[in-house]
Design a protein around this motif. Structure first.
Motif, short mmCIF file in Angstrom:
data_model
loop_
_atom_site.label_atom_id
_atom_site.label_comp_id
_atom_site.label_asym_id
_atom_site.label_seq_id
_atom_site.Cartn_x
_atom_site.Cartn_y
_atom_site.Cartn_z
N HIS A 23 15.38 -46.59 23.64
CA HIS A 23 15.08 -45.17 23.77
C HIS A 23 14.15 -44.71 22.64
CE1 HIS A 23 17.93 -44.44 27.02
NE2 HIS A 23 18.83 -45.16 26.35
N GLU A 55 13.77 -54.90 31.82
CA GLU A 55 15.10 -54.89 32.43
C GLU A 55 15.97 -53.73 31.93
OE1 GLU A 55 15.34 -56.90 34.84
OE2 GLU A 55 13.57 -58.09 34.30
N THR A 56 15.31 -52.66 31.45
CA THR A 56 16.06 -51.46 31.05
C THR A 56 15.49 -50.27 31.83
OG1 THR A 56 14.59 -50.72 29.26
CG2 THR A 56 16.23 -52.41 28.71
N GLU A 57 16.17 -49.15 31.72
CA GLU A 57 15.69 -47.96 32.41
C GLU A 57 14.38 -47.45 31.83
OE1 GLU A 57 18.35 -44.82 29.73
OE2 GLU A 57 18.72 -45.04 31.87
N ASN A 58 13.98 -47.96 30.67
CA ASN A 58 12.74 -47.55 30.02
C ASN A 58 11.61 -48.58 30.18
OD1 ASN A 58 13.60 -45.02 28.78
ND2 ASN A 58 14.94 -46.31 27.52
N SER A 59 11.79 -49.49 31.11
CA SER A 59 10.77 -50.53 31.30
C SER A 59 9.41 -49.96 31.70
CB SER A 59 11.24 -51.55 32.34
OG SER A 59 11.45 -50.91 33.60
#
Length: 257
Positions: A23, A55-59
């Motif tokens: 984040h 592989e995260t929501e912030n990719s």
């Protein structure tokens, strides 16, 4: 500009490297791509800890950074559903970078092409953008031609090199190096020729001066007979008939000692 870019890149590299989680890292990338003066992003893009965004929501922020490094406004609009929504400063920055990309290829940019690429609706809006956001910002210089409806590029700042450009860049530099080596050999040969010619001219001048001195001594002796004089005059005449001195002798009416 180069010094400023270097300092900004270093600043954001440090911030991104020190980000404790994905984040915080995504926030740094937004700040970097929003900064009004930063044009280069490849060094930030190469940071190892950016891999933590995968592989995260912030990719999507990693793809966003790649877009600012190599893409254009058209690339964003074509893939906006897969990328984070841009803030106003990012929109301006990406359109600035789009102008730089076009200026790499074309030195005359038609207004119609620019309006289409930047999604601007009229010439007034386009010219205001070019003046305020590009020319005043120092990233381009050129002439706005309202009669021909085009922008004539005189200078444009560079962008990060795209991976596909590296091959052609290496080839261009290799060709330049080969031509430089050939030119250097040619210059060295001409220097040798000039040195040799200079030595020949110097030796010939010394011979002429020596024979002129002999003639002076002979005339001053005022012998009054022709014994040996024919040989000296014949020898001097052969020298003075040389093309190098013939033109000078024609302009003289007499020689005084």
């Amino acid at each position: 500009m180069e010094q400023e870019q270097s300092e900004l890149v270093e600043h954001f590299v440090k911030q991104a490297s020190a980000s404790p989680n994905d984040h915080a890292l995504a926030s740094v990338l937004v700040q970097a791509t929003s900064h009004p003066s930063l044009l280069f992003f490849s060094e930030i893009l190469s940071l190892p800890n950016l891999l933590q965004l995968k592989e995260t929501e912030n990719s999507g922020y990693l793809d966003m950074l790649r877009l600012f490094a190599h893409g254009t406004w058209g690339d964003y609009t074509s893939n906006s559903d897969q990328l984070p929504q841009l803030v106003p400063d990012q929109i301006v920055k990406l359109k600035q970078l789009t102008v730089l990309t076009l200026a790499e290829t074309y030195k005359v940019l038609p207004y119609d092409q620019l309006m289409q690429e930047l999604e601007l609706t009229n010439i007034r809006e386009l010219e205001d953008f070019l003046i305020r956001e590009c020319i005043y910002a120092g990233i381009v210089r050129g002439k706005l031609d309202q009669l021909q409806r085009c922008f004539e590029v005189q200078f444009a700042a560079c962008r990060d090199s795209r991976p596909a450009q590296l091959g052609s860049m290496v080839q261009t530099l290799s060709n330049w190096l080969s031509k430089s080596e050939i030119l250097l050999v040619s210059i060295q040969e001409k220097i040798k020729w000039a040195d040799a010619t200079s030595e020949i001219v110097k030796k010939h001048r010394e011979e002429v001066e020596e024979k002129v001195e002999k003639l002076k001594k002979f005339v001053k002796a005022d012998i009054g007979s022709n014994d040996g004089s024919e040989d000296i005059y014949s020898e001097l005449g052969g020298v003075l008939d040389h093309p190098e001195y013939h033109g000078q002798l024609k302009r003289r009416r007499s020689i005084r000692f």
